[in-house]
Scaffold this motif. Sequence first.
Motif, PDB file in Angstrom:
ATOM      1  N   CYS A   1      18.125 -29.083 -24.517  1.00 42.43           N
ATOM      2  CA  CYS A   1      18.996 -28.014 -24.039  1.00 42.43           C
ATOM      3  C   CYS A   1      19.303 -26.981 -25.113  1.00 42.43           C
ATOM      4  O   CYS A   1      20.164 -26.111 -24.918  1.00 42.43           O
ATOM      5  N   GLU A   2      18.615 -27.083 -26.248  1.00 41.90           N
ATOM      6  CA  GLU A   2      18.766 -26.126 -27.347  1.00 41.90           C
ATOM      7  C   GLU A   2      20.213 -26.007 -27.795  1.00 41.90           C
ATOM      8  O   GLU A   2      20.746 -24.920 -27.971  1.00 41.90           O
ATOM      9  N   TRP A   3      20.856 -27.140 -27.988  1.00 46.56           N
ATOM     10  CA  TRP A   3      22.250 -27.180 -28.415  1.00 46.56           C
ATOM     11  C   TRP A   3      22.299 -27.672 -29.845  1.00 46.56           C
ATOM     12  O   TRP A   3      21.747 -28.711 -30.176  1.00 46.56           O
ATOM     13  N   SER A   4      22.932 -26.922 -30.685  1.00 49.30           N
ATOM     14  CA  SER A   4      23.017 -27.292 -32.090  1.00 49.30           C
ATOM     15  C   SER A   4      24.455 -27.176 -32.561  1.00 49.30           C
ATOM     16  O   SER A   4      25.133 -26.199 -32.262  1.00 49.30           O
ATOM     17  N   GLU A   5      24.912 -28.185 -33.274  1.00 43.89           N
ATOM     18  CA  GLU A   5      26.283 -28.155 -33.779  1.00 43.89           C
ATOM     19  C   GLU A   5      26.480 -27.018 -34.776  1.00 43.89           C
ATOM     20  O   GLU A   5      27.549 -26.462 -34.880  1.00 43.89           O
ATOM     21  N   ALA A   6      25.435 -26.669 -35.499  1.00 42.59           N
ATOM     22  CA  ALA A   6      25.531 -25.609 -36.504  1.00 42.59           C
ATOM     23  C   ALA A   6      25.397 -24.224 -35.885  1.00 42.59           C
ATOM     24  O   ALA A   6      25.442 -23.225 -36.581  1.00 42.59           O
ATOM     25  N   GLY A   7      25.188 -24.150 -34.577  1.00 40.39           N
ATOM     26  CA  GLY A   7      25.049 -22.866 -33.917  1.00 40.39           C
ATOM     27  C   GLY A   7      23.659 -22.255 -34.048  1.00 40.39           C
ATOM     28  O   GLY A   7      23.433 -21.132 -33.654  1.00 40.39           O
TER      29      GLY A   7
ATOM     30  N   ARG B   1      19.577 -22.186 -33.122  1.00 43.04           N
ATOM     31  CA  ARG B   1      18.751 -22.571 -31.982  1.00 43.04           C
ATOM     32  C   ARG B   1      17.784 -23.671 -32.373  1.00 43.04           C
ATOM     33  O   ARG B   1      17.310 -23.730 -33.489  1.00 43.04           O
ATOM     34  N   VAL B   2      17.493 -24.503 -31.423  1.00 48.39           N
ATOM     35  CA  VAL B   2      16.514 -25.563 -31.604  1.00 48.39           C
ATOM     36  C   VAL B   2      15.134 -24.920 -31.461  1.00 48.39           C
ATOM     37  O   VAL B   2      14.922 -24.052 -30.613  1.00 48.39           O
ATOM     38  N   HIS B   3      14.191 -25.317 -32.285  1.00 51.32           N
ATOM     39  CA  HIS B   3      12.844 -24.737 -32.249  1.00 51.32           C
ATOM     40  C   HIS B   3      12.168 -25.060 -30.916  1.00 51.32           C
ATOM     41  O   HIS B   3      12.364 -26.130 -30.345  1.00 51.32           O
ATOM     42  N   LEU B   4      11.382 -24.134 -30.440  1.00 50.27           N
ATOM     43  CA  LEU B   4      10.658 -24.286 -29.179  1.00 50.27           C
ATOM     44  C   LEU B   4       9.840 -25.578 -29.161  1.00 50.27           C
ATOM     45  O   LEU B   4       9.765 -26.255 -28.145  1.00 50.27           O
ATOM     46  N   ASN B   5       9.227 -25.930 -30.274  1.00 48.13           N
ATOM     47  CA  ASN B   5       8.444 -27.166 -30.329  1.00 48.13           C
ATOM     48  C   ASN B   5       9.295 -28.368 -29.947  1.00 48.13           C
ATOM     49  O   ASN B   5       8.833 -29.269 -29.242  1.00 48.13           O
ATOM     50  N   ASP B   6      10.542 -28.410 -30.446  1.00 45.93           N
ATOM     51  CA  ASP B   6      11.408 -29.560 -30.208  1.00 45.93           C
ATOM     52  C   ASP B   6      11.872 -29.641 -28.767  1.00 45.93           C
ATOM     53  O   ASP B   6      11.868 -30.713 -28.166  1.00 45.93           O
TER      54      ASP B   6
ATOM     55  N   ALA C   1      -0.397 -23.247 -31.445  1.00 46.87           N
ATOM     56  CA  ALA C   1      -0.183 -24.296 -32.444  1.00 46.87           C
ATOM     57  C   ALA C   1       1.271 -24.322 -32.902  1.00 46.87           C
ATOM     58  O   ALA C   1       1.570 -24.584 -34.048  1.00 46.87           O
ATOM     59  N   GLY C   2       2.182 -24.011 -31.968  1.00 46.44           N
ATOM     60  CA  GLY C   2       3.592 -24.036 -32.299  1.00 46.44           C
ATOM     61  C   GLY C   2       4.093 -22.822 -33.052  1.00 46.44           C
ATOM     62  O   GLY C   2       5.272 -22.704 -33.321  1.00 46.44           O
ATOM     63  N   ASN C   3       3.204 -21.901 -33.396  1.00 49.02           N
ATOM     64  CA  ASN C   3       3.620 -20.716 -34.128  1.00 49.02           C
ATOM     65  C   ASN C   3       3.715 -19.551 -33.151  1.00 49.02           C
ATOM     66  O   ASN C   3       2.769 -18.790 -32.971  1.00 49.02           O
ATOM     67  N   SER C   4       4.872 -19.432 -32.513  1.00 51.93           N
ATOM     68  CA  SER C   4       5.029 -18.418 -31.474  1.00 51.93           C
ATOM     69  C   SER C   4       4.927 -17.001 -32.010  1.00 51.93           C
ATOM     70  O   SER C   4       4.660 -16.073 -31.274  1.00 51.93           O
TER      71      SER C   4
ATOM     72  N   ALA D   1      14.882  -9.024 -35.686  1.00 52.18           N
ATOM     73  CA  ALA D   1      15.278 -10.100 -36.592  1.00 52.18           C
ATOM     74  C   ALA D   1      15.665 -11.344 -35.791  1.00 52.18           C
ATOM     75  O   ALA D   1      15.293 -12.463 -36.135  1.00 52.18           O
ATOM     76  N   GLN D   2      16.392 -11.151 -34.691  1.00 45.31           N
ATOM     77  CA  GLN D   2      16.778 -12.287 -33.853  1.00 45.31           C
ATOM     78  C   GLN D   2      15.544 -12.921 -33.206  1.00 45.31           C
ATOM     79  O   GLN D   2      15.425 -14.138 -33.132  1.00 45.31           O
ATOM     80  N   LEU D   3      14.613 -12.094 -32.759  1.00 46.15           N
ATOM     81  CA  LEU D   3      13.387 -12.601 -32.148  1.00 46.15           C
ATOM     82  C   LEU D   3      12.594 -13.456 -33.120  1.00 46.15           C
ATOM     83  O   LEU D   3      12.156 -14.557 -32.806  1.00 46.15           O
ATOM     84  N   VAL D   4      12.437 -12.983 -34.338  1.00 48.12           N
ATOM     85  CA  VAL D   4      11.700 -13.737 -35.362  1.00 48.12           C
ATOM     86  C   VAL D   4      12.445 -15.016 -35.699  1.00 48.12           C
ATOM     87  O   VAL D   4      11.855 -16.088 -35.809  1.00 48.12           O
ATOM     88  N   LYS D   5      13.768 -14.933 -35.808  1.00 43.28           N
ATOM     89  CA  LYS D   5      14.584 -16.112 -36.132  1.00 43.28           C
ATOM     90  C   LYS D   5      14.447 -17.182 -35.060  1.00 43.28           C
ATOM     91  O   LYS D   5      14.266 -18.352 -35.371  1.00 43.28           O
ATOM     92  N   THR D   6      14.518 -16.805 -33.802  1.00 42.04           N
ATOM     93  CA  THR D   6      14.477 -17.779 -32.730  1.00 42.04           C
ATOM     94  C   THR D   6      13.076 -18.282 -32.444  1.00 42.04           C
ATOM     95  O   THR D   6      12.915 -19.304 -31.802  1.00 42.04           O
ATOM     96  N   SER D   7      12.066 -17.582 -32.903  1.00 41.46           N
ATOM     97  CA  SER D   7      10.707 -18.038 -32.615  1.00 41.46           C
ATOM     98  C   SER D   7      10.258 -19.118 -33.584  1.00 41.46           C
ATOM     99  O   SER D   7       9.206 -19.693 -33.439  1.00 41.46           O
ATOM    100  N   GLY D   8      11.077 -19.410 -34.550  1.00 40.95           N
ATOM    101  CA  GLY D   8      10.736 -20.524 -35.431  1.00 40.95           C
ATOM    102  C   GLY D   8      10.401 -20.040 -36.772  1.00 40.95           C
ATOM    103  O   GLY D   8      10.223 -20.618 -37.734  1.00 40.95           O
TER     104      GLY D   8
END
Length: 161
Positions: free
Chosen positions: A49-55, A57-62, A87-90, A154-161
Amino acid sequence: APPTPCKRFNHSLGTSACGKQKEPDYCSWTWRAKACEGDPPGNFYKDACEWSEAGQRVHLNDTCSVWEKTFSTKHPSKNCDIVAKCAGNSKQCYIVGQVGLNVTDTTRYGKDEKNTLKALKSGLAEGFKVPLGNVDVLQAQGSGWKFNFPTNLAQLVKTSG
């Protein structure tokens, strides 16, 4: 009376599986659940569910791994093909294009940037027949809007892993 069991991730609920879980004052969590999933609501829920205590995002692979490998279920809201095909590199698989749109009612749409961006994403997803989660608007310029490309990129790159 014994406490009710803590809620765990249930993939069969589809998108509802990731609904905000009500946190009771106390619940029971078995030693086996603790050993397999950590603390409630469990690592499967957190990753799927892409939930992280640190706020962060969880990587798409996970998230794809939990849905598709652990539970053999298609992810209800993400395109997990990108994990296999890229290969996991979005970052290697983004297709960027430019769309020009002339809006005749600029007073209505120019005032509400948030809802206009939401409508653009929804319209593009529908028009291209892709899930809404696969569409990002990197730049939109309107009446008094800030040039938002660097922030969104910047957000797109950050969330893509």
